[in-house]
Design an enzyme around this catalytic site. Structure first.
Site, short mmCIF file in Angstrom:
data_model
loop_
_atom_site.label_atom_id
_atom_site.label_comp_id
_atom_site.label_asym_id
_atom_site.label_seq_id
_atom_site.Cartn_x
_atom_site.Cartn_y
_atom_site.Cartn_z
CD GLU A 86 -2.85 -0.81 2.45
OE1 GLU A 86 -4.04 -1.11 2.35
OE2 GLU A 86 -2.34 -0.40 3.50
CB CYS A 94 3.07 6.92 3.61
SG CYS A 94 3.67 5.55 4.61
CB CYS A 138 8.81 -6.32 7.70
SG CYS A 138 10.32 -5.66 8.45
CB CYS A 151 8.75 -4.42 15.50
SG CYS A 151 10.30 -3.90 14.75
CB CYS A 155 5.11 -3.87 13.51
SG CYS A 155 5.00 -3.57 11.73
N GLY A 186 7.38 -2.72 5.33
CA GLY A 186 8.76 -3.16 5.12
C GLY A 186 9.82 -2.26 5.72
CB SER A 239 11.49 2.71 14.48
OG SER A 239 10.79 3.14 13.34
CG HIS A 247 9.45 2.07 18.60
ND1 HIS A 247 8.69 3.18 18.28
CD2 HIS A 247 9.63 1.40 17.42
CE1 HIS A 247 8.42 3.16 16.98
NE2 HIS A 247 8.99 2.11 16.44
CG ASN A 284 -2.86 3.42 14.74
OD1 ASN A 284 -3.81 4.00 15.25
ND2 ASN A 284 -1.91 4.06 14.09
CB CYS A 294 0.34 5.15 11.90
SG CYS A 294 2.04 4.87 12.06
N1 SAH Z 1 10.41 -0.56 8.91
C1 SAH Z 1 10.56 0.84 9.11
C2 SAH Z 1 9.54 1.68 8.37
C3 SAH Z 1 8.12 1.23 8.36
S1 SAH Z 1 7.25 1.31 9.84
C4 SAH Z 1 10.58 1.17 10.57
O1 SAH Z 1 10.29 0.30 11.38
O2 SAH Z 1 10.94 2.30 10.91
C5 SAH Z 1 6.87 3.05 10.10
C6 SAH Z 1 6.61 3.38 11.58
O3 SAH Z 1 5.35 2.82 12.05
C7 SAH Z 1 7.69 2.81 12.47
O4 SAH Z 1 8.12 3.76 13.41
C8 SAH Z 1 6.96 1.67 13.13
O5 SAH Z 1 7.57 1.30 14.33
C9 SAH Z 1 5.56 2.23 13.30
N2 SAH Z 1 4.53 1.22 13.60
C10 SAH Z 1 4.52 -0.08 13.28
N3 SAH Z 1 3.41 -0.68 13.75
C11 SAH Z 1 2.69 0.26 14.39
C12 SAH Z 1 1.43 0.26 15.07
N4 SAH Z 1 0.72 -0.84 15.18
N5 SAH Z 1 1.00 1.42 15.59
C13 SAH Z 1 1.74 2.56 15.46
N6 SAH Z 1 2.92 2.62 14.82
C14 SAH Z 1 3.40 1.48 14.29
FE1 SF4 Z 2 9.46 -4.20 10.00
FE2 SF4 Z 2 9.27 -1.59 10.66
FE3 SF4 Z 2 7.28 -3.33 11.24
FE4 SF4 Z 2 9.57 -3.48 12.57
S1 SF4 Z 2 8.12 -1.74 12.58
S2 SF4 Z 2 8.44 -5.21 11.72
S3 SF4 Z 2 11.03 -2.96 10.97
S4 SF4 Z 2 7.96 -2.71 9.20
#
Ligand code: SAH
Ligand code: SF4
Length: 372
Positions: free
Chosen positions: A91, A104, A111, A115, A118, A168, A222, A224, A299, A342
């Site tokens: 997407e 975006c 991926c 994490c 995610c 990703g 990221s 966190h 989210n 997000c």
């Molecule tokens: N892989 C890269 C870029 C994609 S994720 C990364 O991890 O930075 C983009 C952002 O969304 C990252 O900061 C990620 O940690 C965050 N993210 C992932 N899952 C989420 C969720 N469920 N709620 C809010 N943010 C989230």
């Molecule tokens: Fe991959 Fe980014 Fe999701 Fe972590 S937050 S699993 S690096 S897409």
């Protein structure tokens, strides 16, 4: 063999033309046609000799991933779903704001980094996107948003910013990501300034150094968690590249970055990483890195065990960072009526259980908000 011109940046396009006995300026002309004007039909490239057009028709195509769904949220956020073959889809999300329009985009189907909060991570890794699939999201979105029709000028772009924050990990697909970034920056292609293109990474340290050397654009990391113990749990790649290494890589990156700060993204997880003490710990941790913070309210998605921190908690956390002089923004959740917020699950296009994998492959979500 047919070449997809969307896979080639300016240098590779020149090499391709040279290999067929054509002058480098022809490559520039074609680059402009394809990217600046969004043209995929060689017959329409009227300033090329007919013989060259015929040659191109024989050996090349302009083939972006197809848009298979296009949804518009009440707040103007628009989500595009792209078919990338074999049942995979990714997407892009367009977020219009008063002073900019941000797209975006995704860099991988799935991926591998897993994490814990995610949904992409939970789906596992499928494959890296090609350059054509990465830049093709921008090409297609520009068509869908009417940007090519309007013949925009620098000051009034429909898509003024691009963030690599979709599905990703961009730095795990660095070669393709760098070529796509070069196209975004090329004046004959998309002409975006380095400051308006942001790569978000979970912290792949060696790849951060390569990005700095090969194509420095704005960087979001990221984070966190304020310490290795918690970050090991939330962002498992931290076990390989722990915080001291990550923060040192941020400082190295800043030597060449187009902006003089790194944006730290910090997902707000209720009772996990959102206490006053953790805010203080975060300030101490990042003391030596010029940075801004972007707090992302978590989210939820089906099967996730975390909860979003309550709004007053997020406000308090932000106040502590700001009281110490660190610019801190909190992402607005936008597009949630179309599951474009997000980290939200987008939907499902293919149930692979029938093919014996025993798993439903849900489609990814997009993280659509802007790193400031
Ligand atoms: N892989 C890269 C870029 C994609 S994720 C990364 O991890 O930075 C983009 C952002 O969304 C990252 O900061 C990620 O940690 C965050 N993210 C992932 N899952 C989420 C969720 N469920 N709620 C809010 N943010 C989230
Ligand atoms: Fe991959 Fe980014 Fe999701 Fe972590 S937050 S699993 S690096 S897409």
């Amino acid at each position: 063999m047919t070449v997809n011109l969307l896979d080639l940046d300016a240098a590779s396009l020149s090499a391709f033309f040279a290999g067929h006995g054509e002058k480098p300026f022809r490559a520039r002309q074609v680059l402009r046609w394809v990217h600046r004007f969004g043209q995929g039909d060689f017959d329409a490239m009227t300033d090329l000799a007919r013989s060259l057009r015929e040659k191109l028709k024989d050996m090349a195509v302009v083939l972006p991933p197809a848009i298979v769904a296009d949804s518009l949220a009440g707040d103007g956020t628009r989500k595009f779903l792209f078919d990338v073959g074999a049942g995979n889809a990714v997407e892009s999300v367009f977020i219009p704001e008063d002073d900019r329009g941000t797209l975006c985009i995704s860099t991988q189907a799935g991926c591998a980094l897993d994490c814990s909060f995610c949904s992409t991570g939970k789906q596992g890794f499928n494959r890296n996107l090609t350059v054509a699939e990465i830049i093709g999201q921008l090409w297609q979105a520009r068509h869908a948003l009417g940007a090519y029709r309007h013949g925009e000028t620098q000051g009034e772009r429909v898509i003024s910013n691009v963030v690599l924050m979709g599905m990703g990990e961009p730095l795990a697909n660095l070669d393709h990501t760098v070529l796509a970034l070069r196209l975004m920056l090329d004046d004959d292609a998309y002409g975006l300034s380095r400051r308006r293109v942001t790569v978000s990474t979970s912290g792949l340290v060696p790849a951060m150094d390569r990005l700095r050397d090969e194509c420095p654009v704005a960087l979001a990391v990221s984070l966190h968690a304020p310490n290795d113990r918690l970050r090991d749990e939330l962002v498992p790649i931290n076990r390989k590249y722990p915080l001291p290494l990550l923060l040192a890589a941020c400082r190295r990156y800043l030597e060449k970055a187009p902006r003089d700060f790194v944006t730290f993204e910090y997902v707000m997880l209720d009772g996990v990483n959102d206490s006053d003490g953790q805010a203080e710990e975060l300030l101490a941790l990042t003391r030596d890195v010029p940075c801004k913070f972007n707090l992302i309210p978590f989210n939820p998605f089906p099967g996730s065990s975390y909860r979003r921190s309550p709004a007053p908690r997020i406000r308090r956390f932000a106040e502590i960072l700001m009281a110490a002089g660190v610019v801190t923004t909190t992402r607005k959740t936008r597009g949630d009526d179309i599951d474009a917020a997000c980290g939200q699950l987008a939907g499902q296009i293919l149930d692979r259980t029938k093919r014996g994998t025993g798993r439903t492959f849900a489609l990814q979500m997009a993280r659509h908000e802007v790193a400031r």
